[in-house]
Design a protein around this motif. Structure first.
Motif, short mmCIF file in Angstrom:
data_model
loop_
_atom_site.label_atom_id
_atom_site.label_comp_id
_atom_site.label_asym_id
_atom_site.label_seq_id
_atom_site.Cartn_x
_atom_site.Cartn_y
_atom_site.Cartn_z
N LEU A 184 52.66 -29.94 31.05
CA LEU A 184 52.02 -31.02 30.30
C LEU A 184 50.52 -31.07 30.52
CD1 LEU A 184 54.54 -33.97 30.88
CD2 LEU A 184 53.96 -32.96 28.68
N GLY A 185 50.05 -30.43 31.59
CA GLY A 185 48.65 -30.55 31.96
C GLY A 185 48.35 -31.88 32.62
N TRP A 186 49.37 -32.49 33.22
CA TRP A 186 49.23 -33.78 33.89
C TRP A 186 49.26 -33.59 35.40
CZ3 TRP A 186 53.15 -37.56 31.09
CH2 TRP A 186 52.70 -37.78 29.77
N SER A 187 48.66 -34.56 36.11
CA SER A 187 48.83 -34.61 37.55
C SER A 187 50.22 -35.12 37.87
CB SER A 187 47.79 -35.53 38.18
OG SER A 187 48.05 -36.88 37.81
N HIS A 188 50.68 -34.81 39.08
CA HIS A 188 51.98 -35.33 39.52
C HIS A 188 51.99 -36.84 39.47
CE1 HIS A 188 55.46 -34.53 42.60
NE2 HIS A 188 55.87 -35.11 41.51
N VAL A 199 60.77 -44.92 31.91
CA VAL A 199 62.13 -44.58 32.33
C VAL A 199 62.63 -45.53 33.42
CG1 VAL A 199 63.62 -42.74 33.22
CG2 VAL A 199 61.67 -42.16 31.74
N GLY A 200 61.78 -45.83 34.39
CA GLY A 200 62.16 -46.79 35.43
C GLY A 200 62.11 -46.23 36.83
N LEU A 201 62.43 -44.95 36.99
CA LEU A 201 62.45 -44.31 38.30
C LEU A 201 61.58 -43.05 38.26
CD1 LEU A 201 66.26 -44.53 39.19
CD2 LEU A 201 64.43 -45.94 40.13
N PRO A 202 61.12 -42.57 39.41
CA PRO A 202 60.33 -41.34 39.44
C PRO A 202 61.12 -40.15 38.92
CG PRO A 202 60.17 -42.52 41.53
CD PRO A 202 61.25 -43.18 40.75
N PRO A 203 60.43 -39.14 38.40
CA PRO A 203 61.14 -38.02 37.77
C PRO A 203 62.08 -37.27 38.70
CG PRO A 203 58.78 -37.57 37.96
CD PRO A 203 58.98 -39.02 38.26
N LYS A 204 61.71 -37.08 39.96
CA LYS A 204 62.59 -36.35 40.87
C LYS A 204 63.91 -37.08 41.04
CE LYS A 204 62.77 -34.07 45.38
NZ LYS A 204 62.03 -33.75 46.62
N ARG A 205 63.84 -38.42 41.16
CA ARG A 205 65.06 -39.20 41.31
C ARG A 205 65.90 -39.14 40.04
NH1 ARG A 205 63.53 -44.73 43.96
NH2 ARG A 205 62.01 -43.29 44.84
#
Length: 272
Positions: A184-188, A199-205
């Motif tokens: 995406l060219g985004w920072s973490h 979404v509500g939760l961090p992507p890893k979760r």
């Protein structure tokens, strides 16, 4: 015990917003308790019965919450659900991005929580929806009412950008979070912030929960080939990784998870 489960399909205009409808009714001699597992959708309960008690098994010292009609955000752990013996409701399963658009609130405000329907929609809108659904003569008519209510609300809300839907699909499919951010060219940090909002939760979760959903799907299909095969098929590094993740997300062993999935299937198959 009498049990009824009716499934409905949302109108095609709600694709990407509403996943499915379920009409649920149960009558038992005493209280009924069951465990809801973490999932990647947002359930909306339009209660037509005596309400629900919800509690977090990870926090045994906390008293359960008492809920009528409610919305539950994504959870990263199990939820223990109880009703007094008589229950009746319509459940609407929304995608997280659909819920963000329909409800107009940052989804992290609903994460690991159940919120009264009136607190999100406003008391007049919630009362009208619950009242009209309660007065409808059957499940199909109730589903049609929900279709119309969602379509009206959707028409008043703008479409979000395409980045987060794309990222959510990639993460849910097992892509590493760092890889998705780079693509995406985004920072973490930016990716995490957008996931918290939409979404509500961090992507890893979210990725871990999606992997658990795939495992539950395997178990519902019979779980042929054993745990090692299912671990590989669902994206776990090996069988011990599967066991750790199952315990952390559900509080159950893999064997207990299989039994829980089977018990739900047996209940759904029971005639009314």
């Amino acid at each position: 015990m009498a049990f009824e489960l009716r499934r409905g399909t949302p109108h095609p205009a709600l694709a990407g917003v509403a996943l499915r409808y379920e009409g649920f009714a149960q009558r038992a001699a005493g209280p009924v308790r069951f465990l809801e597992l973490p999932c990647t959708y947002v359930p909306v309960i339009v209660d037509l019965g005596e309400g629900w008690s919800l509690s977090d098994p990870r926090r045994p010292g906390e008293p359960p919450s008492r809920n009528g009609s409610f919305i539950a955000g994504l959870t990263d752990g199990p939820v223990r659900v109880e009703h007094p013996g008589t229950a009746r409701c319509v459940q609407v399963d929304l995608t997280p991005l659909g819920a963000r658009r329909l409800l107009g609130v940052p989804m992290h405000e609903l994460a690991n929580r159940a919120v009264d329907l009136a607190d999100v929609l406003g008391p007049p809108a919630a009362r009208e929806l619950v009242g009209r659904v309660a007065e409808a003569p059957g499940w199909d008519e109730r589903f049609a009412l929900v279709d119309r209510a969602l379509a009206r609300r959707l028409g008043a809300t703008p479409l979000a950008g395409r980045e987060v839907p794309w990222a959510l699909a990639r993460v849910a499919g097992g892509a590493p979070v760092g890889e998705v951010a780079r693509e995406l060219g985004w920072s973490h940090r930016r990716l995490i912030g957008r996931f918290r909002d939409q979404v509500g939760l961090p992507p890893k979760r979210v990725g871990r929960i999606a992997r658990l959903e795939r495992l539950v799907g395997e178990l519902r299909g019979g779980g042929a080939g054993g745990w090692a095969r299912m671990a590989a098929a669902c994206g776990y590094s090996d069988q011990p990784h599967l066991a750790r993740e199952v315990r952390e997300l559900t509080g159950l062993t893999p064997t207990a998870l299989r039994a829980a999935v089977n018990s739900v299937q047996d209940l759904a198959a029971e005639p009314s």
